[in-house]
Scaffold this active site. Structure first.
Site, PDB file in Angstrom:
ATOM      1  N   GLU A   1       0.868  -1.180   0.000  1.00  0.00           N
ATOM      2  CA  GLU A   1       0.000   0.000   0.000  1.00  0.00           C
ATOM      3  C   GLU A   1       0.900   1.222   0.000  1.00  0.00           C
ATOM      4  OE1 GLU A   1      -2.307   0.053   3.525  1.00  0.00           O
ATOM      5  OE2 GLU A   1      -2.929  -2.023   3.361  1.00  0.00           O
TER       6      GLU A   1
ATOM      7  N   ASP B   1      -3.934   7.444  11.244  1.00  0.00           N
ATOM      8  CA  ASP B   1      -2.501   7.210  11.387  1.00  0.00           C
ATOM      9  C   ASP B   1      -1.966   7.679  12.727  1.00  0.00           C
ATOM     10  OD1 ASP B   1      -2.215   6.146   8.784  1.00  0.00           O
ATOM     11  OD2 ASP B   1      -2.354   8.171   7.979  1.00  0.00           O
TER      12      ASP B   1
END
Length: 277
Positions: free
Chosen positions: A53, A64
């Site tokens: 990815e 994140d």
């Protein structure tokens, strides 16, 4: 040019046929530089990752943790652009022949244009997109463009997702389902937790798509645990830390290449999947 969703499907099916979970590595584009990010993606795949990815760095990430946020900040301060993300996909796929996805929040794609982004990602040899903040109810424009260009649309499910919600999300997705192992952000954890196994079980009751688990998978022991019940193991922060902690790019790339590599006694990141026989 059509995208590489079929390559993604074959890759995940091939890992299953070998009695193991696929390793999906995450690395942001433009980190530590555009050229360095391209080499890092190649290194992960050359080292043994089945899929990569490529993250599209975002100034306001919601999924994140601090490691990937730090890498994204470095990439953004370095001036990374969508063209660099697409170049990273193109060069990593051309060099390895393996499936490459883009993981991105929806806003950059929306501003760029869903049709334009899908067409250019397919032309670059991409296999699809992971869109963690795109509600399935608002995804029709993207899904139509992705299907037209041979790209997978991967949605994220969480332990909080009810079964009815899982059914709706998985019916709209393709490629695989990204199962978040916990409620929170990316990063290292002491343990993956029982919630992940339960989420995989409930997701599989709704779909035949492979289910890959990410968030918090940071070492070989945790990966082996996840590989025991999931079709794929998604590892991000551990790869990014190899680059962040290295004194120079050469040694960082060596660390990225070594992380998925087999050691004596068998592959580090592979174990027979036990829930589907």
């Amino acid at each position: 040019m059509s995208g590489q969703i079929e390559l993604l499907d074959r890759t995940l099916a091939g890992a299953r046929a070998e009695g193991r979970a696929a390793l999906v590595a995450y690395l942001p584009a433009g980190f530590p530089t555009v050229e360095g990010g391209i080499e890092a993606a190649k290194a992960a795949l050359e080292g043994g990752a089945d899929v990569v990815e490529i993250g599209l760095p975002h100034s306001d990430p919601v999924l994140d943790g601090p490691v990937i946020q730090t890498a994204d900040d470095i990439a953004l301060r370095g001036g990374v652009r969508i063209k660099d993300v697409l170049r990273t996909v193109r060069e990593a796929h051309a060099a390895t022949g393996k499936p490459i996805l883009v993981m991105t929040y929806w806003n950059p794609v929306d501003r760029y244009g869903a049709e334009r982004f899908a067409a250019e990602l397919a032309e670059a040899g991409g296999a699809g997109c992971i869109l963690p903040d795109l509600p399935v109810e608002e995804s029709e424009v993207w899904r139509k463009a992705a299907e037209q260009h041979g790209l997978a649309t991967v949605f994220v499910v969480a332990p909080s997702s009810r079964d009815e919600r899982l059914a709706k999300i998985t019916a709209a997705g393709s490629g695989f389902v990204y199962a978040a192992s916990l409620m929170g952000v990316t990063g290292t954890r002491e343990s993956v937790g029982a919630e992940a196994a339960d989420l995989v079980r409930r997701t599989r009751a709704q779909t035949e798509l492979p289910v890959c688990v990410g968030l918090g998978v940071s070492d070989a022991a945790q990966a082996a645990e996840v590989a025991g019940f999931a079709d794929g193991v998604i590892v991000g922060s551990a790869f990014v830390k190899r680059l962040l902690d290295a004194p120079d790019l050469e040694r960082g790339l060596a660390g990225v290449r070594e992380l998925p590599a087999p050691r004596a006694g068998g592959p580090r990141w592979a174990r027979r999947n036990t829930l589907r026989g």
